[in-house]
Design an enzyme around this catalytic site. Structure first.
Site, short mmCIF file in Angstrom:
data_model
loop_
_atom_site.label_atom_id
_atom_site.label_comp_id
_atom_site.label_asym_id
_atom_site.label_seq_id
_atom_site.Cartn_x
_atom_site.Cartn_y
_atom_site.Cartn_z
N THR A 45 0.82 -1.21 0.00
CA THR A 45 0.00 0.00 0.00
C THR A 45 0.85 1.26 0.00
OG1 THR A 45 -1.65 -1.20 1.23
CG2 THR A 45 -1.83 1.18 1.26
N GLU A 50 -6.88 -5.46 3.05
CA GLU A 50 -7.07 -6.63 2.18
C GLU A 50 -8.25 -6.42 1.23
OE1 GLU A 50 -4.88 -8.87 1.96
OE2 GLU A 50 -3.74 -8.26 3.71
N GLY A 69 2.79 -3.06 8.39
CA GLY A 69 3.07 -3.33 9.79
C GLY A 69 4.51 -3.77 9.96
#
Lengths: 661, 681
Positions: A139, A421, A178
């Site tokens: 992303t 997702e 993350g």
């Protein structure tokens, strides 16, 4: 134990243990799960502090510490089965995200599936041994679900046989991964591959970002934490900006596509394979929806049995709030939904493994439908669960707002599932695309199979162009088959409506995309109806497989509540399509009220059956023993703000204010 | 363009240039933003005053909100006190009148991020529950912060159901004192704001016991902390209740009272009194003591709930014209996400609500101002209706605004999850409003009681005189209604007359259904209370439909006053249409059920609704600009007036303390982990 909860448990008509086995897929699994949970609970290395009283930086630190121990212990104990890994991780981190999530869940599997043997050698073992900790950077700040829009580039330089990694704009900065902010020293970066002057689309590259030994970012790399979020405080979601940063050619993951030393691009054999991971993650999220909703429900129902308020009859003691019809109407449909999603979750998991086997044998035929189905179901279940968790919080009144209830944490941890997702609306539209394709196929005389096979009935006289046809209105509110049929008819009708509106728009405008956009509200509605049908159907199928009479009865009641409540809520769809009559709606509404009363005595046992330990719930209100108020007071006293009786701000601000005036 | 310069208030590197994608949204539209802002403010003069007050805070770093994102709860509490003190000094220095709008505007400019908001509510409560003498004694003290007062009503085990409160105030005639006591664990006062660390006094709501009988809930002024050193007084246990989802400036606390004695004069006695010998006298009805809640509810709707939703709309809408994704035509650049129908469907409902509730609140405040003085003077004829109106409006607005803001947050995709968008904190502030000042389900049911009662009155006495005798908000119950909707074409559904009538019909029918259900249960042997509980779900629906009707109606009436305003009326009317039709579609089952609407009519409603989305799209940015929030009070990396979203997001993230310090977890855990090569792993 709180006497109210004891009474509730004694009055249940079934043994919750039996449902626990059912949810775990067998008593052996339940035993093993509990064994793992107890192992962690009794391990001094996993002593747990209440996160609610820690700062963000402290939470991150605690989480890293636990993750490091966790990886070590899982290997010591030989835990390798996917379910067991999930139990272990969830219990150590109490259902919260942790900084190594992406390393374990994305970085390692990506290496495993997409790296060549040589790359495996170079990266996989060091990563397995945690010398390399990695994340998965897809992303970007300006681009999410629409992958083709990603801007990061990897330009091949044949002179040095290197890729030049670049973040050409602000919007191209990698954002959200993350473990990127502070933890990782490597990242799998998705970038547009450019070689010999031509762009070949997205490919994955292994990019070293921090120096081994010092953990300092390399020159050309700007990396950091993206700041505070709604939840995920334990996770260092990060940003990554690359300025003409060079990596060797061999760092492109080349098991499928390749760039030769001279810059020649070699195409991969099939791109359908990448679907596999997406399907897996999405089916996992359906399970997460079920688990999160079940937790929230456990807390709200137990607390509602303990909390007393107001009076139904003057003079009598205040009743348990669970006795109010309005409270039952808030919570029991959510309870039924939690069960429905539990069954959908395990169905998805089984299907994934089954299909994965056929993929292994080269059979990709089922993949498109599965892909379409998981997209919609992920959206349907996460949206519903998101709303349901918030309802549970509200059902706990004011105390639901305190972190002592545990529900705020469940909510903020779960809600990103609606956007990550694949953003949910986009997911619904993916399913819609499949539905429209199937619809067209039927229209052109071909049959479709699988869960959309009901569309095969469309061209028959059952659906008239003007929808004036009289549908077979034989709703039997005591028959799971009949109710499933009703949902099927609704889905068929809304798909038909959407398809016709789409055709109308196409005939008015030039671009197919514009027409699609102008029908998208209808298309989402059609997808939702399809998913709702699938959930009802899978729930009904599950009932047939349950042998044990005592639990079959309670689960049947939950099934009826789930399906009739849905009909009552979406009455407009059913009435408008003449699928049911007004008097059948009255009947359904009435039956819903009866079911609330029928389920009431078993409500606490039904949430006990989810078998969450207090440690997993992290809730004072949802404690198994129901001793809510004493513990609420104890919990508040632990607040760091209560360390001194007179707070320092008194001397700094209040005293001067009061004396000066 | 007075508005524009005013709104851009961050003064950072990007605010000088408006993003072309936003610039183009503002160019060449018929809608007059400035005029609309004046309307929302209640006149051009107010707008000017507001901007003047807001500009006082513009460049003052002491009131900057950005650092909030990186503070601990403790630091936020301290900053909030500090700001309250500064604000107080500013008001003194500039000589703002006590009830002046300046205070309201200042509060808005700093997003209410100060302490002592409950202190303000308690001060108002003293004014509404105290006698003139008591007001003269306490109000000046609290208005100048010589004492800090919390309003202590909710208990650990008891909330909205006030009769259930356990705290006792027992009169001791021998010493002419009240003994205030928390008899059980569940009687502990829990949640009151400003109590945890700040308050010196508590306005304690307690069961009055005198002459051996329970007299219901009354308010008592109880000193809890020393005015000398702030230590807790004997018999008092108090502290902070621990972390919540938000409200870190609120200092929510607990309070236990162990036989604490206060003089007889400390019972607030505008509506009831205890004589020295213990005789109890009541002026008016028991519900009078709830008057302070009515005041508080109106207050939080005006200052807290509505602005939070409006801000969420501003942020999400602006972001949606900057964010681009996929393409509608292969040759075009990526599409602004606001051009997607599904995004419009998500965002325009909250936008329509933002306006609908503005007008709804305006009419509620008008009613409030007319009735409040009468009630203080013990003319209680309008109290039941005032209570019903505030109850219903509070429940509906907090409910809808929370839902709307959460829709806005999720419509911003991943970035809506970042606190830097401001959306998470707007949502969590709103979430609190669904349970404080009355849990919404309970409030709806209280309203339902009022509706049932008036419906039955309407049945008993028919005729034209009746309509007058019914409270104005339920007068429609006595008006004959059409049983079938007369609309024949899609355009017919764009008539405010028509859809207001549709909602009146729906509310009436559901109240009717409830009454019938109640009667059936009674006839089959259920007692009154059981019957009421077993009708809960229908009653809830009826109350909600009534609220929806009232909102649509007040929007419609506001539009009628704008007939001479061609530069703003059409845009507002579309929002009114959207709000009314959205409700009909969501509830289409109920409208189809009794044949009021036919299937084809529902299709027309849907068509009208989808067409409206496209029309509203054109004005969307201007409609949110009109709220005229400064960038400073929005405090959002996504929602600034200039639209430079990504630059600001990147810059703000880098300000995070996590990026300034070395990573402590590296030294301790990650380093050893990475270097443990060769170990057992």
């Amino acid at each position: 134990m709180n006497p109210d909860l004891r009474r509730e448990r004694a009055a249940a008509t079934f043994d919750p243990e039996l449902i626990t086995y059912l949810l775990d897929c067998g008593p052996e699994k339940t035993r093993r799960r509990r064994e793992i949970e107890n192992m962690i609970l009794n391990d001094p290395d996993f002593q747990h502090e209440d996160y609610n009283f820690l700062t963000r930086s402290e939470r991150y630190e605690v989480a890293v510490k636990k993750s490091a121990i966790m990886v070590k212990k899982m290997r010591e104990f030989g835990i390798a089965d996917p379910d067991e890994i999930m139990w272990f991780k969830n219990f150590v981190h109490r259902g919260r995200p942790e900084p190594l999530d992406l390393h374990l869940g994305m970085f390692l599997p990506t290496l495993l599936h997409q790296a060549t043997a040589e790359q495996q050698e170079r990266f996989f073992m060091p990563a397995w041994n945690l010398e390399i900790t990695g994340t998965y950077a897809q992303t970007e700040m300006g681009h999410g679900t629409h992958l083709r829009g990603l801007e990061t580039t990897a330009t091949y330089d044949p002179k040095t046989q290197e890729f030049i990694m670049n973040s050409p704009t602000v919007t191209s900065i990698k954002w959200w991964p993350g473990g990127l902010g502070k933890t990782s020293n490597h990242a799998v970066v998705l970038a547009q591959l450019i070689t010999q002057g031509k762009c070949y689309g997205l490919h994955a590259f292994i990019v070293p970002i921090r120096e081994m030994g010092t953990h300092r970012p390399f020159p050309g790399i700007t990396v950091g934490d993206i700041g505070p979020k709604f939840g995920y405080e334990e996770m260092d979601n990060g940003y990554l900006k690359m300025d003409n940063y060079r990596i060797p050619r061999e760092n492109m993951l080349m098991k499928y596509a390749q760039v030769k030393p001279d810059g020649t691009y070699v195409k991969p054999v099939s791109n359908k394979l990448t679907y596999g991971t997406m399907v897996f993650v999405r089916s996992y999220l359906v399970g997460e929806a079920a688990r999160s909703l079940s937790k929230a429900c456990t807390i709200a129902i137990r607390y509602s049995a303990v909390r007393r308020q107001s009076e139904i009859k003057p003079g009598e003691p205040e009743p348990q709030v669970l006795d109010f019809q309005t409270q039952q109407y808030k919570l029991f449909p959510i309870l039924a939904t939690a069960y429905a999603f539990q069954f959908v979750g395990s169905y998805m998991k089984e299907t994934y493994y089954r299909i994965n086997e056929s993929i292994g044998q080269g059979d990709l035929s089922e993949l498109p439908e599965l892909h379409a189905l998981t997209a919609g179901l992920k959206a349907f279940t996460t949206w519903t669960a998101n709303t349901g968790i918030e309802e549970c919080r509200l059902a706990c009144g004011g105390h639901g707002y305190s972190h002592c209830s545990g529900i705020p944490n469940i909510y903020v941890t779960f809600t990103p599932a609606c956007t990550f997702e694949g953003e949910n609306t986009v997911m619904m539209l993916q399913t819609a695309r499949f539905l429209m394709k199937s619809y067209d196929q039927v229209r052109s005389g071909k049959l479709v199979c699988g869960l959309v096979s009901y569309l095969n009935d469309l061209p028959s006289q059952r659906i008239q162009p003007q929808q004036v046809a009289v549908w077979p209105t034989k709703m039997d509110i005591n028959s799971p088959d009949s109710l499933t049929e009703i949902y099927k008819l609704r889905a068929a009708r809304l798909i038909d409506v959407a398809a016709k509106n789409l055709q109308t728009e196409v005939s008015h405008r030039k671009s197919r995309e514009e027409a699609w956009n102008l029908t998208s509200v209808d298309l989402v509605r059609a997808s939702e109806a399809h998913c709702h049908y699938v959930v009802v159907k899978l729930f009904a199928d599950k009932l047939l497989k349950i042998q044990e009479k005592s639990i079959q009865i309670v689960l049947r009641n939950l099934f009826f509540l789930y399906s009739l409540y849905g009909i009552s809520q979406k009455a407009g769809d059913f009435l408008q399509g003449n699928i049911v009559t007004e008097s059948q709606i009255t009947q359904a509404n009435q039956r819903v009220l009866e079911l609330l009363t029928v389920i009431r005595p078993n409500a606490v046992a039904l949430v006990d059956a989810f078998d969450f330990k207090d440690e997993t719930l992290g809730s004072v209100l949802g404690r198994y023993d129901g001793n809510v108020y004493e513990n609420l007071f104890e919990w508040a006293k632990k607040s760091p703000l209560n360390k001194t009786e007179v707070h320092e701000s008194y001397y700094k601000h209040l005293k001067p204010l009061q004396s000066k005036l | 363009m007075g508005g524009r310069a005013h709104r851009v208030s961050l003064g950072d590197a990007w605010s000088r240039r408006v993003h072309p994608d936003l610039e183009s949204e503002r160019r060449g539209r018929a809608l007059d933003v400035e005029r609309l802002t004046h309307l929302l403010d209640g006149g051009a003069r107010n707008t000017a005053l507001r901007r003047e007050v807001e500009s006082l805070f513009q460049d003052d770093p002491a009131f900057s909100l950005i650092n909030n994102y990186f503070m601990t709860p403790n630091e936020r509490y301290e900053a909030a006190i500090r700001k309250r003190v500064l604000l107080h000094r500013m008001a003194q220095r500039l000589g703002w009148p006590k009830d002046g709008l300046q205070h309201h505007y200042a509060f808005r400019a700093i997003s209410g991020d100060v302490t002592f908001n409950v202190h303000d509510i308690a001060t108002k409560a003293i004014r509404s529950l105290g006698s003139e003498e008591q007001i003269a004694k306490w109000a000046p003290l609290s208005e100048t912060y010589r004492i800090i007062v919390t309003f202590a009503q909710t208990e650990l085990g008891h909330g909205t159901y006030l009769q259930g409160l356990e705290t006792e105030a027992t009169y001791d005639a021998a010493t002419q004192e009240f003994v205030i006591h928390s008899p059980t664990m569940t009687a502990t006062k829990w949640w009151p704001g400003d109590l945890g660390r700040s308050a010196t006094h508590a306005l304690v709501m307690a069961q009055l016991v005198c002459s051996g009988a329970r007299q219901g809930i009354h308010g008592f002024m109880v000193p809890i902390r020393s005015l000398r050193d702030h230590s807790l007084l004997p018999g008092i246990a108090a502290g902070n209740i621990g972390p919540n989802m938000d409200l870190e400036n609120a200092d929510n606390g607990f309070l236990r009272l162990d036989h604490v004695r206060v003089p007889r004069e400390n019972m607030l006695n505008r509506f009831a009194q205890v004589l020295p010998d213990g005789t109890y006298i009541r002026f008016g009805i028991a519900q009078n003591n709830y008057l302070s809640m009515v005041v508080a509810r109106v207050d939080i709707l005006v200052n807290g709930v509505l602005p939070a939703l409006q801000k969420a709309c501003v942020i999400a809408t602006r972001y949606s014209v900057i964010r681009r994704q996929s393409r509608l035509r292969p040759s075009d650049p990526e599409t602004k996400i606001l051009d997607y129908q599904t995004q419009q469907q998500k965002l325009f409902l909250p936008l329509a609500m933002s306006y609908a509730f503005h007008f709804q609140l305006a009419s509620l405040r008008e009613f409030f101002q007319n009735s409040y003085v009468n009630i203080l003077n013990k003319d209680i004829s309008l109290l039941p209706e005032l209570h019903a109106l505030t109850t219903g409006t509070k429940a509906m607005m907090s409910d809808f605004c929370t839902h709307g803001a959460e829709l806005c947050r999720r419509a911003c995709g991943g970035h809506g999850y970042s606190k830097l968008s401001a959306l998470p904190s707007l949502v969590t502030q709103l979430m609190a409003s669904c349970t404080y000042e009355g849990e919404n389900t309970v409030l709806y049911l209280q309203l339902a009681r009022f509706l049932v009662k008036n419906y039955q009155r309407a049945q008993q006495v028919a005729g034209p005189t009746l309509q007058k005798s019914l409270p104005q908000s339920v007068a429609y119950l006595a008006t004959p209604h059409l049983t079938k909707c007369p609309a024949q074409r899609t355009a017919d559904f764009l008539s405010p007359e028509l859809y207001t009538m549709a909602w009146a019909h729906m509310a009436t029918r559901l109240i009717e259904d409830s009454v019938r259900h109640l009667q059936t249960l009674r006839q089959s042997g259920a007692d009154q209370h059981e019957a009421w509980d077993q009708t809960g779900i229908i009653l809830l629906q009826a109350a909600k439909a009534h609220c929806y009707y009232l909102t649509v109606k007040s929007f419609k009436e506001a539009l009628e006053k704008l007939d001479n305003e061609p530069a703003i009326q059409p845009a507002l009317k579309r929002l009114c249409d959207l709000f009314a039709l959205h409700g009909i579609l969501t509830d289409s089952g109920n409208f189809l059920y009794d044949g009021f609407l036919s299937g084809p009519q529902v299709d027309m409603v849907r068509t009208a609704y989808l067409d409206l989305l496209l029309l509203i799209r054109k004005d969307a940015i201007l409609l949110t600009d009109a709220f005229d929030f400064t960038d400073q009070c929005l405090n959002s990396a996504l929602g600034c007036y200039d639209g430079n979203v990504y630059e600001r997001l990147f810059h703000w993230a880098q300000m995070s303390p996590n990026n300034k310090s070395q990573n402590p977890a590296y030294e301790k855990y990650i380093g050893p982990l990475i270097q443990s090569r060769g170990s057992k792993l």
